[in-house]
Motif scaffolding. Structure first.
Motif, PDB file in Angstrom:
ATOM      1  N   GLY A  57       4.263  33.053   8.857  1.00  0.00           N
ATOM      2  CA  GLY A  57       4.484  34.102   7.877  1.00  0.00           C
ATOM      3  C   GLY A  57       3.191  34.473   7.168  1.00  0.00           C
ATOM      4  O   GLY A  57       2.087  34.221   7.654  1.00  0.00           O
ATOM      5  N   TRP A  58       3.346  35.067   5.993  1.00  0.00           N
ATOM      6  CA  TRP A  58       2.184  35.518   5.213  1.00  0.00           C
ATOM      7  C   TRP A  58       1.637  34.375   4.380  1.00  0.00           C
ATOM      8  O   TRP A  58       2.378  33.701   3.661  1.00  0.00           O
ATOM      9  CB  TRP A  58       2.555  36.688   4.314  1.00  0.00           C
ATOM     10  N   ALA A  59       0.343  34.150   4.488  1.00  0.00           N
ATOM     11  CA  ALA A  59      -0.328  33.068   3.750  1.00  0.00           C
ATOM     12  C   ALA A  59      -1.327  33.663   2.782  1.00  0.00           C
ATOM     13  O   ALA A  59      -2.126  34.531   3.149  1.00  0.00           O
ATOM     14  CB  ALA A  59      -1.047  32.139   4.726  1.00  0.00           C
ATOM     15  N   LYS A  60      -1.288  33.199   1.536  1.00  0.00           N
ATOM     16  CA  LYS A  60      -2.237  33.666   0.530  1.00  0.00           C
ATOM     17  C   LYS A  60      -3.282  32.592   0.266  1.00  0.00           C
ATOM     18  O   LYS A  60      -3.143  31.452   0.704  1.00  0.00           O
ATOM     19  CB  LYS A  60      -1.513  34.029  -0.761  1.00  0.00           C
ATOM     20  N   ALA A  61      -4.308  32.967  -0.456  1.00  0.00           N
ATOM     21  CA  ALA A  61      -5.419  32.048  -0.737  1.00  0.00           C
ATOM     22  C   ALA A  61      -4.905  30.789  -1.425  1.00  0.00           C
ATOM     23  O   ALA A  61      -4.111  30.863  -2.362  1.00  0.00           O
ATOM     24  CB  ALA A  61      -6.472  32.733  -1.593  1.00  0.00           C
ATOM     25  N   GLY A  62      -5.375  29.631  -0.958  1.00  0.00           N
ATOM     26  CA  GLY A  62      -5.012  28.359  -1.569  1.00  0.00           C
ATOM     27  C   GLY A  62      -3.719  27.777  -1.065  1.00  0.00           C
ATOM     28  O   GLY A  62      -3.356  26.658  -1.441  1.00  0.00           O
ATOM     29  N   SER A  85       0.717  39.552  -8.463  1.00  0.00           N
ATOM     30  CA  SER A  85       0.907  39.406  -9.912  1.00  0.00           C
ATOM     31  C   SER A  85       2.195  38.654 -10.232  1.00  0.00           C
ATOM     32  O   SER A  85       2.214  37.769 -11.097  1.00  0.00           O
ATOM     33  CB  SER A  85       0.929  40.785 -10.578  1.00  0.00           C
ATOM     34  N   ALA A  86       3.291  39.033  -9.555  1.00  0.00           N
ATOM     35  CA  ALA A  86       4.573  38.392  -9.854  1.00  0.00           C
ATOM     36  C   ALA A  86       4.536  36.903  -9.521  1.00  0.00           C
ATOM     37  O   ALA A  86       5.029  36.071 -10.294  1.00  0.00           O
ATOM     38  CB  ALA A  86       5.696  39.086  -9.084  1.00  0.00           C
ATOM     39  N   ASP A  87       3.928  36.559  -8.388  1.00  0.00           N
ATOM     40  CA  ASP A  87       3.834  35.140  -8.010  1.00  0.00           C
ATOM     41  C   ASP A  87       2.996  34.359  -9.015  1.00  0.00           C
ATOM     42  O   ASP A  87       3.355  33.247  -9.421  1.00  0.00           O
ATOM     43  CB  ASP A  87       3.214  35.003  -6.617  1.00  0.00           C
ATOM     44  N   GLN A  88       1.862  34.948  -9.416  1.00  0.00           N
ATOM     45  CA  GLN A  88       1.000  34.268 -10.384  1.00  0.00           C
ATOM     46  C   GLN A  88       1.700  34.124 -11.728  1.00  0.00           C
ATOM     47  O   GLN A  88       1.561  33.105 -12.413  1.00  0.00           O
ATOM     48  CB  GLN A  88      -0.315  35.025 -10.535  1.00  0.00           C
ATOM     49  N   LEU A  89       2.459  35.154 -12.090  1.00  0.00           N
ATOM     50  CA  LEU A  89       3.197  35.108 -13.352  1.00  0.00           C
ATOM     51  C   LEU A  89       4.227  33.990 -13.330  1.00  0.00           C
ATOM     52  O   LEU A  89       4.371  33.234 -14.301  1.00  0.00           O
ATOM     53  CB  LEU A  89       3.880  36.462 -13.583  1.00  0.00           C
ATOM     54  N   ARG A  90       4.912  33.853 -12.219  1.00  0.00           N
ATOM     55  CA  ARG A  90       5.909  32.791 -12.105  1.00  0.00           C
ATOM     56  C   ARG A  90       5.247  31.409 -12.111  1.00  0.00           C
ATOM     57  O   ARG A  90       5.774  30.460 -12.695  1.00  0.00           O
ATOM     58  CB  ARG A  90       6.748  32.975 -10.846  1.00  0.00           C
ATOM     59  N   GLU A  91       4.084  31.298 -11.473  1.00  0.00           N
ATOM     60  CA  GLU A  91       3.362  30.021 -11.475  1.00  0.00           C
ATOM     61  C   GLU A  91       2.945  29.647 -12.896  1.00  0.00           C
ATOM     62  O   GLU A  91       3.063  28.485 -13.301  1.00  0.00           O
ATOM     63  CB  GLU A  91       2.143  30.115 -10.567  1.00  0.00           C
TER      64      GLU A  91
END
Length: 444
Positions: free
Chosen positions: A349-354, A396-402
């Motif tokens: 699937g889609w992989a983001k940095a880190g 943004s939404a993922d970072q906000l949830r983190e």
């Protein structure tokens, strides 16, 4: 570095100390202590004692720190005693449970503080001496704070959980700040249930809105559903509301939009007009976190399953097959030791940095699109990968949830730790002998 006052030095330390050391860890200050002909016992804590001179020193420390700002008289005395009692109880518990902080750990912490003040340890000690601060006392204060941090981590022990509902509620409560300056292009379905409607009418409207949301979430055309069923004026345009500024939208809409990404369909939103379903078509403005993502597939030969030499032979054989035109997906299904992705032909699937381990991410970022990498190794074994797509994604939404998860987890951990400390106090023998030292039945 010239340090003009104890306040400037403590401010610098508070910026540089690790989290474990940020609870007022400042040692003896330059103001002379009131002479004590014969040191008296201020508090008895189980088998330990806290002396009046220690309380006086801690009062001086508090005066020199932000934690003590505004405290005076009996309040300052109680705050100093409270810190000392807490430290004694923590130290006793740590000793009983074999938790120790060795000199080497303290040395590293002190060196880190000195470095962050742009000094070597010798210069830092000289700067402390100019301020009348004891290096020995600071070391012991640092040791106690590291001990407290170890206790906190041990007691937390992975037991803290944060639910999706808690995360959503926190983000919704801050939605006005989160969405400041943003504009949205929206589609909208409204099923009216105005104030004054009967319970039966409200329930019927809610059920209808939930049913329509399921239909569009499952792929039915939003515009067609809005034209047929929506009760608002935009129905004829397929529910298209055009571009709307966040500050011009109802607060219920803004709370939902703060959790959404472009293309998302909201949960059913209730307000005084009825039940709404929103689709976010476009977004602009505000502060967005845009980052690269890669869709990647891989084949893993595990070095846990095979001896290292055999694992390397297997991955090399697979690589040779790929070079002669073999199908990547079929080889992944037949050979990969990553069962989750193997069933999908190796697709991660889609992989983001880190998100991936460093060697994998480095190989992924360096690989050209639609080409097969040479075998490379991670701690899991030997891999071959192929990058299928790349895109710039709004994270943004993922970072906000983190961030919300981290905040809520930290708050729960702090509450849990305070409750544990209160239990430690409740089970301890504490005899306050100094006048004004006893607390007002509260845990700081």
């Amino acid at each position: 570095m010239a340090i003009s006052s104890i306040q400037s030095l403590t401010t610098t330390w508070r910026k540089c100390l690790p989290a474990a050391l940020l609870l007022g860890a400042f040692a003896v200050v330059s103001q002379p202590l009131q002479a004590v002909a014969l040191d008296q016992i201020a508090v008895v804590v189980n088998s330990d004692v806290i002396l009046a001179s220690e309380v006086q020193q801690r009062m001086q420390m508090l005066r020199a720190s932000k934690a003590g700002k505004g405290l005076a008289g009996a309040d300052l005395t109680r705050a100093a005693v409270d810190e000392l009692v807490t430290e004694r109880l923590q130290a006793q518990y740590a000793k009983e449970n074999g938790i120790t902080v060795d000199d080497a750990t303290v040395d590293r912490a002190m060196e880190s503080i000195a470095r962050q003040n742009r000094m070597d340890l010798r210069s830092f000690q000289a700067a402390l001496q100019k301020e009348g601060i004891s290096m020995t006392a600071l070391r012991e204060q640092t040791r106690r704070k590291i001990t407290a941090d170890l206790l906190r981590k041990q007691l937390g022990g992975g037991k803290i959980t944060v639910s999706d509902r808690e995360i959503d509620d926190l983000i919704a409560s801050q939605s006005q700040k989160i969405t400041a300056g943003e504009r949205y292009r929206l589609q909208h379905i409204l099923i009216t249930a105005p104030n004054g409607a009967t319970i039966e009418q409200v329930n019927a409207a809610r059920n209808k809105a939930e049913d329509l949301r399921k239909r569009v979430a499952n792929g039915e055309d939003f515009s067609s559903v809005a034209k047929q069923f929506s009760d608002n004026n935009a129905a004829n345009n397929g529910g298209d509301l055009g571009w709307q500024a966040a500050d011009a939208l109802p607060s219920s809409f803004v709370r939902a939009l703060s959790l959404m990404q472009v293309g998302d369909i909201s949960a059913v939103v209730r307000d005084q007009n009825g039940f709404h379903v929103l689709k976010l078509l476009e977004r602009e403005g505000g502060k967005r976190a845009i980052a690269a993502e890669s869709r990647v597939r891989h084949i893993l030969i595990s070095t846990q399953k095979y001896p290292p030499a055999e694992a390397k032979q297997k991955i090399d054989a697979i690589y040779q097959q790929l070079q002669t035109g073999a199908d990547f997906g079929q080889l992944a299904k037949a050979n990969s030791d990553d069962p989750g992705s193997a069933a999908r032909g190796g697709d991660l699937g889609w992989a983001k940095a880190g998100q991936m381990v460093a060697p994998f991410e480095q190989a992924m970022n360096a690989q050209a699109l639609n080409t097969v990498s040479q075998p490379f190794q991670t701690q899991f074994g030997w891999h071959i990968l192929e990058v299928l797509e790349r895109k710039q994604a709004d994270q943004s939404a993922d970072q906000l949830r983190e961030k919300a998860t981290s905040y809520l987890g930290g708050r729960k951990e702090e509450e849990q730790y305070k409750a544990w400390l209160q239990g430690l106090r409740n089970g301890a023998y504490i005899d306050y002998r100094m006048q004004g030292a006893a607390p007002h039945l509260q845990l700081k």
